[in-house]
Design a protein around this motif. Structure first.
Motif, PDB file in Angstrom:
ATOM      1  N   GLU A 119     -14.902 101.607 -37.158  1.00  0.00           N
ATOM      2  CA  GLU A 119     -16.061 100.813 -37.550  1.00  0.00           C
ATOM      3  C   GLU A 119     -16.467  99.921 -36.395  1.00  0.00           C
ATOM      4  O   GLU A 119     -15.631  99.501 -35.586  1.00  0.00           O
ATOM      5  N   ALA A 151     -27.546 103.729 -31.494  1.00  0.00           N
ATOM      6  CA  ALA A 151     -27.570 104.616 -32.659  1.00  0.00           C
ATOM      7  C   ALA A 151     -28.643 105.682 -32.506  1.00  0.00           C
ATOM      8  O   ALA A 151     -28.447 106.838 -32.918  1.00  0.00           O
ATOM      9  N   ARG A 171     -27.243 109.447 -32.516  1.00  0.00           N
ATOM     10  CA  ARG A 171     -27.562 110.212 -33.719  1.00  0.00           C
ATOM     11  C   ARG A 171     -27.484 111.719 -33.462  1.00  0.00           C
ATOM     12  O   ARG A 171     -27.203 112.506 -34.358  1.00  0.00           O
ATOM     13  N   GLY A 221     -20.965 108.634 -35.299  1.00  0.00           N
ATOM     14  CA  GLY A 221     -21.238 108.395 -36.711  1.00  0.00           C
ATOM     15  C   GLY A 221     -21.020 106.959 -37.108  1.00  0.00           C
ATOM     16  O   GLY A 221     -21.773 106.405 -37.925  1.00  0.00           O
ATOM     17  N   ALA A 222     -19.992 106.324 -36.542  1.00  0.00           N
ATOM     18  CA  ALA A 222     -19.711 104.925 -36.870  1.00  0.00           C
ATOM     19  C   ALA A 222     -20.835 104.014 -36.363  1.00  0.00           C
ATOM     20  O   ALA A 222     -21.214 103.047 -37.031  1.00  0.00           O
ATOM     21  N   LYS A 259     -23.922 104.555 -38.577  1.00  0.00           N
ATOM     22  CA  LYS A 259     -23.684 103.924 -39.875  1.00  0.00           C
ATOM     23  C   LYS A 259     -23.862 102.412 -39.791  1.00  0.00           C
ATOM     24  O   LYS A 259     -24.467 101.786 -40.682  1.00  0.00           O
ATOM     25  N   ALA A 260     -23.354 101.797 -38.720  1.00  0.00           N
ATOM     26  CA  ALA A 260     -23.484 100.349 -38.558  1.00  0.00           C
ATOM     27  C   ALA A 260     -24.940  99.942 -38.399  1.00  0.00           C
ATOM     28  O   ALA A 260     -25.386  98.929 -38.961  1.00  0.00           O
ATOM     29  N   ARG A 300     -27.633 101.532 -39.499  1.00  0.00           N
ATOM     30  CA  ARG A 300     -28.352 101.706 -40.755  1.00  0.00           C
ATOM     31  C   ARG A 300     -27.957 100.665 -41.790  1.00  0.00           C
ATOM     32  O   ARG A 300     -28.749 100.316 -42.666  1.00  0.00           O
ATOM     33  N   SER A 301     -26.706 100.166 -41.696  1.00  0.00           N
ATOM     34  CA  SER A 301     -26.297  99.109 -42.618  1.00  0.00           C
ATOM     35  C   SER A 301     -27.075  97.822 -42.378  1.00  0.00           C
ATOM     36  O   SER A 301     -27.185  96.976 -43.263  1.00  0.00           O
TER      37      SER A 301
END
Length: 762
Positions: free
Chosen positions: A467, A488, A492, A500-501, A504-505, A507-508
């Protein structure tokens, strides 16, 4: 001296294992015998002149056992033998055990409902005898005796045939197991009851009571078969962990010969062969990269979730997965020499070295059975000799028969058979209620004496996935959100697991990722692309960045750092790491309150391990160890006299989980870890470990209490049944009350076990 491993058929209790060990150990040409009930295997060490399989079976065959030898493991150039695979994945012994379990299930599906119904009626009859206000059974005693006599005959001579075989085993060879005890008790009750039912004149002539014990035979056999079924079901999975480990091996390899790629079975790979590995493929054997580079998922070996970059001259491990890029490597270790094959071997050895649970009833059966027979026989003789002198022969014979029968009936092991299974059933059910799946009674018992808990790091103390933990500017002009968004957008389109981590961060944080052009993956370095007119590069830190204090601090914490470039200038960094599980610190604190020693054992680097351990409150850390070394560390703790529980989630933890006294797996981890462990924690909540220990201690306490109640009736009741109170007080314990005492012990055991349902776990 050579050693050979046999699969044992017909073994179902600790006494069976003891009989096989005793008889084979006494044979000429055999040096040592190690029989494992849990794996149903026997390891036999021979002297100079070994015995053939036929000679081995000639020794144990008359006791009802059969030993079949395995094919030796192929060494040096081959894979694990096909026979070995078959044994663990569904043929031969494993298939036999499945069929035996089906047969036992059919027996239990018939015998248990009948036994429970008869037990209910038996309790009703006893209660109505003691409490006159209670109505009698709706069936007349004649009808009830007729029905139970037929059922008891079916139970004894059909369902209970193994128990009759136990009697013959004892008569012919003097070898007693639990079946012997059950067989003598139930057959004695049935024989006596049949005599007084079929020949009422005989009963009247000798003034014997009309009470029968058909129900005793039915209930004992029904509940004992339930216990045998539950035990067989838990032992069925013994070999599955090995079968799944074998399944991790590559089935084929790409051999490079004269510039051509040739697909060959992995068994044909030889040391020195040049092999090609493409993206997404499993590396077939151990070796060294000859040409190319890649990112390799080695989590099955090290437990580390982050893939490692490998280049020319770096080692690769068979069974790991090539995530990115193609490369060729030179095979160095093949067949049984590979690390994965060694892991398989270690799991087998660790499972075989565990002493199976020694049921107290089985351990004392060889003493209890002859003791009860001697006491019953002496009772009859005493009444026929001493009693005849004072009471006359008819009265003495009547009392003698009642005493003989009463001793055997009151010693009937119904409560003994219920003592452990009922507590285990309730305890395992309680564990499931709390999210703890307990695989067998052995694990539950061993957990009660655990004084050391060893944790794996990745996937156990931590979540097991990378993460984003830190984002920072290095040029003073870039915000953390901008850096994350740019990285990102490029990542992507990357295949790297860290990508991916990062995505994901971003988009969060509800970042909108812009479109890119000119995407390019730079092997071993990073990725780059254009966002509009702006070139963006996401890469490893160089020597200049590694010298920065902020980067050094992150690296000391075991974090992975990547650099983000805008244009040709370094703009900032993103740090990623595995993060600690919720409740990990709390779990460590609860175990410490129980006085348990806590150790972190991980294949990770010391910096990362130390950082996570500090967060969890763990003071003792052993880092940088391979699966082989993990199991060795567990063994070293055991040599210190420690009882060790190992908590892990990965394939790399399988040898240590099997080696530990109790293996605890995370349900969020691999199937291999769960198959190697005795306890699985649902949702991977390690706070359940403390609760599992509490449950284990409570269950073992209940079992000890149950055994007390099972025996106290015998200790008090056998002398009473023999007539010890008759000379001084004229009181004789009628066999009816022997049945009441036997039933009372069963009620005490079941009621005591049910108390576990109300136990609060903490």
């Amino acid at each position: 001296m050579n050693e050979k491993t046999y699969h044992v058929r017909g073994m179902h209790c600790a006494s069976c294992a003891a009989i096989i060990t005793k008889k084979l150990s006494a044979a000429s040409g055999i040096d040592k015998v190690d029989v494992n009930l849990a794996t149903e295997e026997a390891k036999v060490s021979f002297r100079d002149r070994g015995l053939t399989d036929s000679e081995i079976n000639a020794i144990v065959g008359k006791f009802g056992y059969e030993l079949s030898s395995e094919e030796d493991r192929v060494s040096g150039t081959g894979d694990i033998s096909s026979e070995k695979k078959g044994r663990n994945t569904g043929t031969t012994a494993f298939a036999e055990k499945q069929e035996q379990l089906k047969q036992q299930r059919r027996l239990v599906s018939f015998s248990l409902p009948v036994a429970m119904a008869v037990f209910f009626l038996m309790m009703w009859d006893i209660a109505s005898t003691v409490f006159h206000s209670m109505p009698h059974m709706p069936l007349s005693m004649e009808v009830f005796n007729g029905i139970t006599m037929i059922l008891a005959a079916i139970f004894i001579f059909k369902i209970g045939r193994p128990f009759l075989d136990g009697i013959m085993l004892f008569i012919r060879y003097g070898a007693a197991n639990m079946d012997t005890l059950i067989g003598i008790g139930t057959l004695s009750a049935f024989t006596y009851s049949s005599l007084i039912t079929i020949f009422p004149s005989f009963r009247e002539m000798l003034s014997l009571p009309s009470h029968t014990y058909f129900d005793v035979s039915i209930v004992v056999i029904g509940f004992v078969h339930l216990g045998k079924y539950l035990e067989a079901r838990s032992r069925l999975k013994t070999g599955e962990a090995i079968g799944k480990l074998v399944g991790l091996q590559a089935k084929s390899a790409l051999l490079v010969r004269k510039g051509e790629e040739i697909e060959i079975p992995v068994e044909e790979v030889r040391k020195g062969n040049l092999l090609l590995v493409k993206p997404g493929a499993v590396i077939p054997v151990d070796g060294i990269i000859a040409n190319g580079s890649s990112s390799i998922d080695e989590s099955m070996v090290t437990g580390e979730p982050l893939p490692v970059d490998r280049k020319e001259g770096d080692p690769v491990i068979g069974g790991t997965i090539n995530r990115q890029g193609s490369f060729t490597f030179t095979a160095l270790k093949v067949g049984s020499d590979t690390l994965l094959a060694r892991i398989i071997s270690m799991v087998e050895e660790a499972q075989g070295s565990k002493a199976p649970i020694q049921n107290i009833a089985d351990r004392i059966a060889s003493i209890f059975v002859p003791a009860v027979l001697v006491i019953a026989s002496l009772t009859l003789i005493a009444w026929l000799t001493v009693g005849t002198a004072f009471l006359g022969f008819p009265a003495a014979l009547s009392y003698g028969i009642m005493g003989f029968t009463g001793v055997l009936v009151i010693a009937c092991p119904c409560a003994l058979g219920l003592a452990t299974p009922t507590a285990i059933i309730v305890g395992i059910g309680k564990g499931a209620e709390y999210g703890m799946l307990i695989r067998n009674a052995e694990s539950l018992e061993r957990l009660s004496s655990v004084d050391t808990v060893v944790f794996d790091k990745t996937g156990t103390i931590t979540i097991g996935l990378p993460e984003v933990t830190d984002t920072g500017s290095l040029d003073g002009n870039s915000s953390p959100d901008e850096l994350l968004m740019l990285a990102a957008a490029v990542e992507r389109y990357s295949e790297h697991p860290l990508a991916g981590a990062i995505v994901k961060a971003a988009r969060s944080r509800e970042a909108t990722l812009p479109e890119i052009t000119g995407f390019e993956a730079m092997e071993g370095i990073g990725v780059r692309a254009n966002i509009g007119e702006l070139p963006v590069t996401v890469r490893k830190p160089g020597a200049e960045e590694n010298g920065l204090p902020v980067i050094q601090a992150l690296l000391r914490q075991g974090k992975t750092v990547i650099i983000v470039e805008k244009g040709n200038r370094t703009s900032g960094f993103i740090a990623l790491s595995d993060t600690i599980r919720d409740g990990a610190k709390e779990a460590v604190g609860e175990l410490r309150k129980k006085g348990i020693r806590i150790i972190m054992l991980t294949g990770d680097n010391p910096a990362s391990a130390g950082y996570i351990a500090a967060q969890a409150g763990i003071e003792e850390v052993i880092a940088g160890v391979l699966p082989v070394e993990k199991a060795e560390k567990i063994a070293a703790l055991q040599k210190e006299g420690r009882t060790v529980a190992m908590a892990g989630d990965g394939i790399n933890d399988a040898p240590a989980l099997a080696r530990a006294d109790v293996g605890i797996a995370m349900a969020t981890g691999t199937d291999i870890a769960m198959e190697s462990a005795g306890i699985t924690l649902l949702k991977g909540d390690i706070r359940k470990i403390s609760q599992a220990i509490t449950l284990s201690k409570s269950t073992m306490r209940v079992i000890r209490q149950n055994l007390f109640w099972a025996f106290i009736y015998n200790i008090i009741g056998i002398p009473l049944a023999a007539g010890a109170l008759f000379p001084p007080f004229g009181i004789f314990l009628n066999p009816v009350f022997s049945g009441i005492a036997m039933a009372g012990s069963s009620v005490s055991v079941v009621s005591n076990s049910l108390r576990l349902k109300a136990k609060k776990l903490h």
